[in-house]
Motif scaffolding. Structure first.
Motif, mmCIF file in Angstrom:
data_model
loop_
_atom_site.group_PDB
_atom_site.id
_atom_site.type_symbol
_atom_site.label_atom_id
_atom_site.label_comp_id
_atom_site.label_asym_id
_atom_site.label_seq_id
_atom_site.Cartn_x
_atom_site.Cartn_y
_atom_site.Cartn_z
ATOM 1 N N ALA A 54 0.829 -1.204 0.000
ATOM 2 C CA ALA A 54 0.000 0.000 0.000
ATOM 3 C C ALA A 54 0.858 1.246 0.000
ATOM 4 C CB ALA A 54 -0.918 -0.004 1.222
ATOM 5 N N ALA A 55 0.304 2.307 -0.573
ATOM 6 C CA ALA A 55 0.981 3.604 -0.610
ATOM 7 C C ALA A 55 0.007 4.681 -0.150
ATOM 8 C CB ALA A 55 1.472 3.897 -2.022
ATOM 9 N N VAL A 56 0.490 5.541 0.741
ATOM 10 C CA VAL A 56 -0.328 6.648 1.256
ATOM 11 C C VAL A 56 0.419 7.939 0.951
ATOM 12 C CG1 VAL A 56 -1.287 7.685 3.350
ATOM 13 C CG2 VAL A 56 -1.255 5.197 3.113
ATOM 14 N N ALA A 73 -0.671 3.113 5.987
ATOM 15 C CA ALA A 73 -0.073 2.276 4.930
ATOM 16 C C ALA A 73 0.038 0.821 5.408
ATOM 17 C CB ALA A 73 1.302 2.816 4.539
ATOM 18 N N SER A 75 8.250 -1.356 5.888
ATOM 19 C CA SER A 75 7.668 -0.054 5.545
ATOM 20 C C SER A 75 8.680 1.065 5.686
ATOM 21 C CB SER A 75 6.442 0.227 6.408
ATOM 22 O OG SER A 75 6.828 0.580 7.713
ATOM 23 N N SER A 81 8.681 5.761 5.542
ATOM 24 C CA SER A 81 7.871 6.968 5.381
ATOM 25 C C SER A 81 8.733 8.217 5.392
ATOM 26 C CB SER A 81 6.861 7.082 6.530
ATOM 27 O OG SER A 81 7.537 7.341 7.747
ATOM 28 N N GLY A 89 4.871 3.904 2.556
ATOM 29 C CA GLY A 89 4.593 2.679 1.811
ATOM 30 C C GLY A 89 4.864 1.479 2.687
ATOM 31 N N THR A 108 6.623 4.748 -1.806
ATOM 32 C CA THR A 108 5.287 4.843 -2.421
ATOM 33 C C THR A 108 5.332 4.519 -3.916
ATOM 34 O OG1 THR A 108 5.506 7.233 -2.819
ATOM 35 C CG2 THR A 108 4.442 6.561 -0.755
#
Lengths: 333, 333
Positions: free
Chosen positions: B20-22, B61, B134, B136, B168, B284
């Protein structure tokens, strides 16, 4: 190999070929002075900043560990290191000097055992032939970063701990003679709401207890398996809390086997309040003192539970509480 | 398994079950907006500090990656994460929320691929069943930390890059359907003497080239093996330097396969000067855009070379140059 939910069993029992501990002047007057490979009488280590001094100490520890391992620097596949500085610059700048493939890690003072666990895991899984793990801290860099510059002369409460000026390093490989890393348990973040950076022992004790419990559960053993179980840097305050919390959880540690690196490193008459702390505390006590005792045959099985307070200057200023973690590594002779 | 001096081949080809990507508002107006799972219109993400906003984005994410993986949070053995903050607080505070065994890492913007490489290594060696990786970054937290608070309105030179506000996450496991991680090359620290934090692309380009060369050498392949090779965040300036350096080293990259996450994420009319940067950039673009393209069948084999500038505010103030690193991960469909 995964064992339980959060532990690794290292079937090949990776060997600590060589290890080294470097300390500053205060550590040179401490209880474990004779276990350091190098003691610097000068807190600046001849550099023009404390940050550079910490980096140079880390480089010295790595150079000595390589020398004692009787290998060439170029043989090392990966260098894993962490420290307390912003963006772990002591480790990254030492990695620049060393020129080895580098994995930067951060677990505050738990970085020492996070690094050793990962190093053993890489050797055991044949993902590396040689790995070097290291960690460092410096009293003046850590105080400046987390609390006040030491030149400021700020008063400290009795719960405060003394950040160790020291660096430790160990070279691991799959063959040879020496203490062997047999298992590791990686900890969860535990935060009981303590926000006082002068009472980190109390903040970190619950994380140490959580990881010790997980280690016993995952490996299906109890404290009688070990000759010695040492937390990283809970100090006096945190050590007593840990004993009491363990009791609440049904684990009565034998007092002669349960100790703390922060309680061992200094003499009783040194003004360190609750005890030693910092990545350099568990790293130097383990890679110096404990491994020396193992090599002399005084200890056969030890568990090092390095504790870390995962706060930052910004999180403290923003009134956050202190998330804590502990990583445990088992070493057997 | 070790391959060459500094690479791992993952024989079991660990699967990225879900990712997932935020992103923030600026990313929502960018070139890859449709590849984000969540776009926050509010740079504060409803929090009272940018630091908390970054942490919340990282949590979102992770939550979305777990949801898309169709597993339970409790199944995950280890959470590996890194970011740009002092003492990687975004990751550590997210780890507190998640409650999983946690390995904190730091490689500046290269943390994204350091985490993915370690996650794949743990799965491949059966040291974990499920691992989440992850990374960020947040424009306002990174600018405050490394340069000036954004509220200050400081001028930036054309070589400056725009730190991506984004997070991500990816969940890896040994069985299932999805893109597979097939190899990784861990980089060395390279420092060519650049000390300008507004020109990190130029500082990082030599590290990217060193890792790409090591990857080809260790795996005995060349660029024709891949459909796409993307550096993390060299931006316009660094990308051109990398092309030229690679040429000097006898590697002529096909222009249609060699790109940079920092060049892709924003539209041409967005005022980002040399391009995007930050852990959130490669995280991301990889966990959103590239993996989406792989799942659609548009890409079969990609190499992500995440680049990191290992400086700190203190090392910059002390006039140190910028040590850089790059970690490469190969993903195949």
């Amino acid at each position: 190999m995964l064992k339980g939910h959060q532990s690794w069993i290292f079937n090949s029992k990776p060997i600590i070929l060589g290890s080294a501990a470097v300390g500053g002047p205060f550590e040179g007057n401490g209880a474990l002075a004779s276990d350091f490979d190098i003691i610097h009488e000068d807190l600046w280590v001849g550099q023009d900043s404390f940050e550079k001094a910490e980096k140079v100490m880390l480089e010295h520890a790595c150079a000595r560990a390589i020398e004692k391992s009787n290998i060439k620097k170029e043989d090392i596949n990966f260098f894993i290191s962490g420290d307390l500085m912003n963006q772990i610059t002591s480790s990254s700048f030492a990695a620049r000097t060393l020129g080895m493939p580098y994995l930067g890690i951060f677990g505050a003072c738990s970085s020492s055992m996070e690094g050793l666990a990962l190093a053993a895991q890489l050797i055991d899984s044949k993902s590396a032939k040689y790995v070097m793990a290291s960690a460092s801290s410096h009293n003046a860099t850590a105080e400046k970063q987390y609390r006040y510059p030491t030149e400021y002369g700020g008063q400290r409460p009795p719960t405060a701990q003394w950040t160790v000026t020291g660096a430790g390093a160990a070279v691991l490989c799959g063959e040879g003679v020496g203490p062997r890393v047999t298992s590791a348990t990686m900890g969860r973040v535990i935060d009981m709401g303590i926000s006082d950076p002068y009472n980190m022992g109390a903040a970190m004790a619950p994380a140490a207890v959580d990881t010790i419990e997980a280690h016993f559960r995952d490996l299906n053993i109890d404290d009688s398996y070990y000759d010695l179980i040492a937390t990283g840097d809970l100090g006096k305050v945190g050590h007593e809390i840990a004993i009491s919390l363990l009791k609440d959880h049904g684990i009565e540690m034998m007092p002669n086997i349960f100790t703390d690196c922060g309680l061992l490193i200094y003499k009783k008459d040194q003004p360190v309040f609750s005890g030693g702390s910092g990545c350099g505390c568990s790293a130097t006590v383990t890679y110096g003192h404990f491994l020396n005792r193992m090599r002399k045959g005084e200890l056969k099985r030890i568990l090092i539970v390095a504790t870390g307070a995962l706060m930052s200057p910004i999180s403290y200023q923003q009134k956050e509480s202190i998330p804590c973690i502990a990583h445990a590594v088992s070493i057997e002779m």
